[in-house]
Design a protein around this motif. Structure first.
Motif, PDB file in Angstrom:
ATOM      1  N   ASN A 159       0.787  -1.143  -0.119  1.00  0.00           N
ATOM      2  CA  ASN A 159       0.053  -0.054   0.053  1.00  0.00           C
ATOM      3  C   ASN A 159       0.731   1.160   0.083  1.00  0.00           C
ATOM      4  N   PRO A 160       0.761   2.091  -0.876  1.00  0.00           N
ATOM      5  CA  PRO A 160       1.716   3.363  -1.045  1.00  0.00           C
ATOM      6  C   PRO A 160       1.429   4.323   0.029  1.00  0.00           C
ATOM      7  N   ILE A 161       0.239   4.085   0.729  1.00  0.00           N
ATOM      8  CA  ILE A 161      -0.030   5.059   1.721  1.00  0.00           C
ATOM      9  C   ILE A 161       0.512   4.459   3.201  1.00  0.00           C
ATOM     10  N   ALA A 162       1.278   5.119   3.912  1.00  0.00           N
ATOM     11  CA  ALA A 162       1.838   4.698   5.211  1.00  0.00           C
ATOM     12  C   ALA A 162       0.860   4.841   6.203  1.00  0.00           C
ATOM     13  N   LEU A 163       0.178   6.097   6.368  1.00  0.00           N
ATOM     14  CA  LEU A 163      -0.585   6.423   7.092  1.00  0.00           C
ATOM     15  C   LEU A 163      -1.715   7.266   6.728  1.00  0.00           C
ATOM     16  N   ALA A 195      -3.440  11.831   3.667  1.00  0.00           N
ATOM     17  CA  ALA A 195      -2.707  10.543   3.416  1.00  0.00           C
ATOM     18  C   ALA A 195      -1.168  11.037   3.543  1.00  0.00           C
ATOM     19  N   ILE A 196      -0.482  10.117   4.346  1.00  0.00           N
ATOM     20  CA  ILE A 196       0.901  10.008   4.429  1.00  0.00           C
ATOM     21  C   ILE A 196       1.567   9.093   3.338  1.00  0.00           C
ATOM     22  N   HIS A 197       2.147   9.328   2.482  1.00  0.00           N
ATOM     23  CA  HIS A 197       2.622   8.108   1.545  1.00  0.00           C
ATOM     24  C   HIS A 197       4.092   7.845   1.810  1.00  0.00           C
ATOM     25  N   TRP A 198       4.358   6.392   1.461  1.00  0.00           N
ATOM     26  CA  TRP A 198       5.759   5.935   1.903  1.00  0.00           C
ATOM     27  C   TRP A 198       6.659   6.857   0.932  1.00  0.00           C
ATOM     28  N   TYR A 199       6.311   7.130  -0.249  1.00  0.00           N
ATOM     29  CA  TYR A 199       7.222   7.931  -0.925  1.00  0.00           C
ATOM     30  C   TYR A 199       7.669   9.144  -0.617  1.00  0.00           C
TER      31      TYR A 199
END
Length: 272
Positions: A8-12, A18-22
């Motif tokens: 899932n590209p969304i970490a949190l 939405a906080i994305h891993w990228y």
């Protein structure tokens, strides 16, 4: 062969935010730069510089701030100009739509160089001294970015032999063929290996410009090799001589890096 884990590209997710891993990998890249640049202050010649002023953590903070601006602005403009110039000329406002993705390392590099030109001029420091300070602190940030590419399931590799033990299927590529996990190759080569080689090289005093030259040649070489395993952009394909856009952009890096390394030695010879 392996199957891409569909991360899932969304970490949190915090409500509508939405906080994305990228994005987190970019933060990791900047944090690693700050840590390594702080250590770099103990390397020569930066530990001994006194004119116009000693190198301090304030320099690291200022360089990091300007570098972030250079990466973001240069990376975005570089992508628009190098990869999709026709599209963005027809849709100029979309240059600012950074949430749609699209960043270029080579554009980011030019952006950082521009930022360092301004920094060196404003602090009255030799430009190549500044670039030699920065260069060894960059590869770990590149490695963090490749982790973000893998998590996003983007920039996958070319088709690989079914016998390749680490061949990976990326369903988002539109096929179930095994592919080279080129993001991992770039993480290892342009990130970890380049960092190890450059950091060890830069720990001892070197002729001014040579650390920068080794970075340009090292990155250019590793990226050129990695492009043979990375799927070319579908809207560009392979260009002249069956080389990708990434490879063509590495050619001037390699040439300029070689010239820079040679000219540093030539400049050091008395009477030159």
């Amino acid at each position: 062969m392996l199957m891409y884990p569909q991360i899932n590209p969304i970490a949190l997710q915090l409500g509508p935010v939405a906080i994305h891993w990228y994005g987190l990998t970019y933060l990791a890249a900047f944090g690693l730069f700050y840590f390594l640049a702080s250590r770099r202050l103990q390397h020569e010649p930066f530990r001994s510089v006194s004119v116009p002023s000693p190198w301090t953590r304030r320099d690291v903070e200022d360089i990091l701030f300007l570098g972030v601006m250079g990466v973001v602005i240069g990376g975005r403009l570089g992508y628009c100009l190098f990869y999709k110039p026709g599209y963005y000329l027809s849709h100029p406002l979309e240059v600012f739509f950074v949430w749609q993705g699209g960043m270029s390392f080579h554009g980011g590099l030019l952006g950082v160089i521009g930022a360092m030109v301004w920094y060196a001029h404003s602090r009255r420091r030799p430009f190549w001294q500044v670039m030699d300070f920065v260069a060894p602190c960059v590869p770990t940030g590149l490695a963090a970015g490749r982790v973000g590419n893998f998590i996003n399931g983007e920039l996958w590799g070319r088709s690989a032999s079914p016998d390749l033990p680490w061949g990976m299927v990326f369903p988002q590529s539109g096929s179930m063929l095994p592919r080279h996990p080129s993001q991992v190759y770039q993480f290892l080569m342009e990130g970890l290996l380049l960092f190890a080689l450059l950091w060890l090289y830069a720990r001892k005093p070197r002729l001014e410009r040579r650390v920068s030259a080794v970075f340009l040649m090292g990155y250019g070489f590793f990226r050129f090799v990695a492009e043979y395993f990375r799927e070319p952009d579908d809207f560009l394909g392979l260009l002249a001589l069956n080389m990708s856009m990434g490879q063509w952009l590495c050619v001037p890096m390699l040439a300029f890096g070689a010239w820079l390394y040679w000219s540093a030695g030539r400049k050091a010879v008395p009477g030159r």
